[in-house]
Every structure is written in structure tokens, then in C-alpha cells.
Scaffold this motif. Sequence first.
Motif, PDB file in Angstrom:
ATOM      1  N   LEU A  82      16.503 -12.686 -74.508  1.00  0.00           N
ATOM      2  CA  LEU A  82      17.367 -13.872 -74.550  1.00  0.00           C
ATOM      3  C   LEU A  82      17.950 -14.174 -73.175  1.00  0.00           C
ATOM      4  O   LEU A  82      18.035 -15.330 -72.763  1.00  0.00           O
ATOM      5  CB  LEU A  82      18.506 -13.649 -75.553  1.00  0.00           C
ATOM      6  N   LYS A  83      18.325 -13.127 -72.487  1.00  0.00           N
ATOM      7  CA  LYS A  83      18.912 -13.289 -71.153  1.00  0.00           C
ATOM      8  C   LYS A  83      17.911 -13.952 -70.211  1.00  0.00           C
ATOM      9  O   LYS A  83      18.249 -14.874 -69.477  1.00  0.00           O
ATOM     10  CB  LYS A  83      19.327 -11.919 -70.632  1.00  0.00           C
ATOM     11  N   CYS A  84      16.656 -13.487 -70.271  1.00  0.00           N
ATOM     12  CA  CYS A  84      15.625 -14.079 -69.417  1.00  0.00           C
ATOM     13  C   CYS A  84      15.388 -15.536 -69.780  1.00  0.00           C
ATOM     14  O   CYS A  84      15.373 -16.422 -68.922  1.00  0.00           O
ATOM     15  CB  CYS A  84      14.314 -13.297 -69.541  1.00  0.00           C
ATOM     16  N   LEU A  85      15.219 -15.764 -71.078  1.00  0.00           N
ATOM     17  CA  LEU A  85      14.862 -17.098 -71.553  1.00  0.00           C
ATOM     18  C   LEU A  85      15.982 -18.099 -71.274  1.00  0.00           C
ATOM     19  O   LEU A  85      15.773 -19.145 -70.662  1.00  0.00           O
ATOM     20  CB  LEU A  85      14.568 -17.037 -73.060  1.00  0.00           C
ATOM     21  N   ALA A 112      25.405 -11.447 -79.339  1.00  0.00           N
ATOM     22  CA  ALA A 112      25.583 -12.777 -78.755  1.00  0.00           C
ATOM     23  C   ALA A 112      26.552 -12.723 -77.584  1.00  0.00           C
ATOM     24  O   ALA A 112      26.336 -13.347 -76.535  1.00  0.00           O
ATOM     25  CB  ALA A 112      26.100 -13.741 -79.817  1.00  0.00           C
ATOM     26  N   PHE A 113      27.586 -11.918 -77.740  1.00  0.00           N
ATOM     27  CA  PHE A 113      28.594 -11.765 -76.697  1.00  0.00           C
ATOM     28  C   PHE A 113      27.975 -11.188 -75.423  1.00  0.00           C
ATOM     29  O   PHE A 113      28.200 -11.698 -74.317  1.00  0.00           O
ATOM     30  CB  PHE A 113      29.708 -10.860 -77.220  1.00  0.00           C
ATOM     31  N   LEU A 114      27.156 -10.156 -75.597  1.00  0.00           N
ATOM     32  CA  LEU A 114      26.515  -9.516 -74.439  1.00  0.00           C
ATOM     33  C   LEU A 114      25.608 -10.497 -73.707  1.00  0.00           C
ATOM     34  O   LEU A 114      25.611 -10.560 -72.470  1.00  0.00           O
ATOM     35  CB  LEU A 114      25.726  -8.287 -74.889  1.00  0.00           C
ATOM     36  N   VAL A 115      24.824 -11.268 -74.485  1.00  0.00           N
ATOM     37  CA  VAL A 115      23.929 -12.244 -73.858  1.00  0.00           C
ATOM     38  C   VAL A 115      24.744 -13.278 -73.093  1.00  0.00           C
ATOM     39  O   VAL A 115      24.433 -13.607 -71.937  1.00  0.00           O
ATOM     40  CB  VAL A 115      23.051 -12.942 -74.922  1.00  0.00           C
ATOM     41  N   ALA A 116      25.828 -13.759 -73.724  1.00  0.00           N
ATOM     42  CA  ALA A 116      26.658 -14.781 -73.083  1.00  0.00           C
ATOM     43  C   ALA A 116      27.273 -14.250 -71.794  1.00  0.00           C
ATOM     44  O   ALA A 116      27.244 -14.917 -70.753  1.00  0.00           O
ATOM     45  CB  ALA A 116      27.756 -15.236 -74.048  1.00  0.00           C
ATOM     46  N   VAL A 123      19.082 -22.198 -68.168  1.00  0.00           N
ATOM     47  CA  VAL A 123      20.354 -22.550 -67.535  1.00  0.00           C
ATOM     48  C   VAL A 123      20.154 -22.880 -66.066  1.00  0.00           C
ATOM     49  O   VAL A 123      20.634 -23.897 -65.562  1.00  0.00           O
ATOM     50  CB  VAL A 123      21.374 -21.400 -67.699  1.00  0.00           C
ATOM     51  N   THR A 124      19.405 -22.022 -65.359  1.00  0.00           N
ATOM     52  CA  THR A 124      19.239 -22.256 -63.929  1.00  0.00           C
ATOM     53  C   THR A 124      18.124 -23.251 -63.657  1.00  0.00           C
ATOM     54  O   THR A 124      17.969 -23.720 -62.538  1.00  0.00           O
ATOM     55  CB  THR A 124      18.916 -20.954 -63.183  1.00  0.00           C
ATOM     56  N   LEU A 133      24.696 -13.987 -69.066  1.00  0.00           N
ATOM     57  CA  LEU A 133      24.345 -15.288 -68.501  1.00  0.00           C
ATOM     58  C   LEU A 133      25.409 -15.771 -67.538  1.00  0.00           C
ATOM     59  O   LEU A 133      25.103 -16.186 -66.417  1.00  0.00           O
ATOM     60  CB  LEU A 133      24.181 -16.312 -69.631  1.00  0.00           C
ATOM     61  N   VAL A 134      26.661 -15.708 -67.963  1.00  0.00           N
ATOM     62  CA  VAL A 134      27.753 -16.226 -67.130  1.00  0.00           C
ATOM     63  C   VAL A 134      27.866 -15.411 -65.844  1.00  0.00           C
ATOM     64  O   VAL A 134      28.000 -15.968 -64.748  1.00  0.00           O
ATOM     65  CB  VAL A 134      29.085 -16.199 -67.918  1.00  0.00           C
ATOM     66  N   VAL A 135      27.778 -14.096 -65.995  1.00  0.00           N
ATOM     67  CA  VAL A 135      27.908 -13.232 -64.822  1.00  0.00           C
ATOM     68  C   VAL A 135      26.771 -13.498 -63.836  1.00  0.00           C
ATOM     69  O   VAL A 135      26.991 -13.621 -62.626  1.00  0.00           O
ATOM     70  CB  VAL A 135      27.932 -11.747 -65.242  1.00  0.00           C
TER      71      VAL A 135
END
Lengths: 126, 189
Positions: B78-81, B25-29, B86-87, B32-34
Amino acid sequence: MNFDNVKKVKCSKAFTVLDIIIVAVIAVAIGVSAWLIYRKPALTVTVTAPDYARTFSLDEDRTVVLEHITVHIENGKVWVTDADCADKVCERTGVISRGGQSIVCLPHGVVIRIGGESDLQWELGR
Amino acid sequence: MKPLYSCNAPAQSGATDTRRLVVLAFLVAVALVVSFIESMLPPAILLAPGAKLGLGNIAPLIALIILGVGDAFIVTALKCLLGAIVTGGVSGLMYSVPSGMLALAVEVLLFYTVFDRISVAMISLIGAIVFNCVQLGVASLVTGVNLLTLLPWLATAGLLAGAFTGLLAYYIVKRLPYSVYGGVRRSRD
């Protein structure tokens, strides 16, 4: 947690010899592909008349004097002068320089066409 | 190679499983933020249109190293989705999913076959080039325009960005202490 992998990465080097070789290969591949994609295709000028047909290179300057018409090839540009027909459409076509363009003189049946690979085909949006 | 997933495999231990979940979860978060912050920076249009550093792509690589193949794919998905949500650009999934997945697949293959002879940075570099090529292919298909002219530029951009993010991932994994990865603390005598 994959401890083995972490250990492997921790013990690995930032760069290896094989890295440098692969980067060099990729750089060469990029260079070659860029050259293939961006090189200017060699263009030719084909002059056809009822009793005449010849192909010239667009890069060589020359003047082709025909019976009713004079074709000038200079600095990669082609144009026509001294047409002895009535309408002068060929003269008024002006200067052509790109693949696929042509000058036509209907009264005398003369067609001047820039051929070879069209340089328009690589342009975006076409 | 560790098996990806099996339904009946018992969890190694409760603690390991929780740690895995948290790290995932941390990596995905972080990814996303980066990526979000990166999207606010001026684009490196000089090199190639749409070229960017792709710092968010560190996450799948780190996930591949410290978690495993399956988790790396989960992080990518998850990152893609979530990135699309988000964007707000859901059509971006068309580009990000195939390129992200294929790039990761190549990275997995390289990591489990030739790693150690080539570095983490190199794996990331090749992954980035694959990413850009697939994206260009999809863009060509979608727009119906031959975008091949951009290939040398995007490959160069991928080379630089991939090497950079790969080095970053390498140093992150290298510098973090073993305790972060759930290493057992030695008992004090």
C-alpha cells in the motif's frame, strides 16, 4: 495483533554483541568493495616497432630511444619526440595518459599503446 | 510463526480485527505522510545521490512486529502504491516495489530466526542495505548503465539510515503501552 512479538521486542535490547560484529563485518565488506571498485588499475605502455616490442609500466619514468623515434614516459604521461619522418603525426598526437589511448607512427610502423585495464570502463554513463 | 492467512480461519474477535485494520491503515498513512515530508527536505546528496533517511520504512517494520508477516507485506504494498499515486511518480513503483518487498522478506526471515541475538535496529539495518542494493540493481537494469560504482556509498547510506529507523521503530514499540496493542486491562479488585 501479535502480542508475542511485541513482548519479545519490548524485552529485547537496543544493541546486542552480535550486532557490533555484523556491523564490523559489513563495514569491512563495504571498504573492500570500495577499494576494488575505485582502485586505479595498473596501466602499461606497450611500444611495438617492426623489430622491437616491449612493455613498460606507466608509473616508471623512462625514455625509450628507438631508431626513428624517441618515446618519453614521465609522470604517467607518454609522448613522442625526435620523429624523423615527414608528417610528424606521432609528435602532434601530443600527450596520452589513459588506458586505451595510443600514438601511432605509420611511416616507421611504431605503435605506442597504453594498455591494461581501461580506467574509462568504470566511469558512469559509459 | 503465526499462519499468514487462511480463508476460513475465524477472526479472533471483532475487536481485534478492527484494531488490526485501524493500526494497519494508521501505519500506511503515517508512512505516506512521513515520506512526503521527507521528500521536501534537502536530499543528502553528499553521501550518495538519491540517499535519504527512509523514515517511511519504519511502517513495514512496526507492522511486522505488532501485526504479523502478511500485514507487513500489505503495508509495504500500500505504501508503494499510494506513495506512487501521491507523488505522481508511477515509474517509481519499478524501484520501490521490488526493493521494498525483498527488504521486507529479508527482515521477516531475520526476525523469525535470529531475533533476540540481533536487535531490531540490526534487522532494519540489513533490510535497508538490501533495499538499496536491489534499487541499485533495478536502476542498473532500467538505465542500462553500470551503477556499481555507487554501491559502497549506498550501502553506507543504508547502514546509517537503517540503524536509525530501526532504533526508532524499536523505541516506538518499546515505549507504547500494552493497551495500545490491545492488551487486556486488568480488572480492578
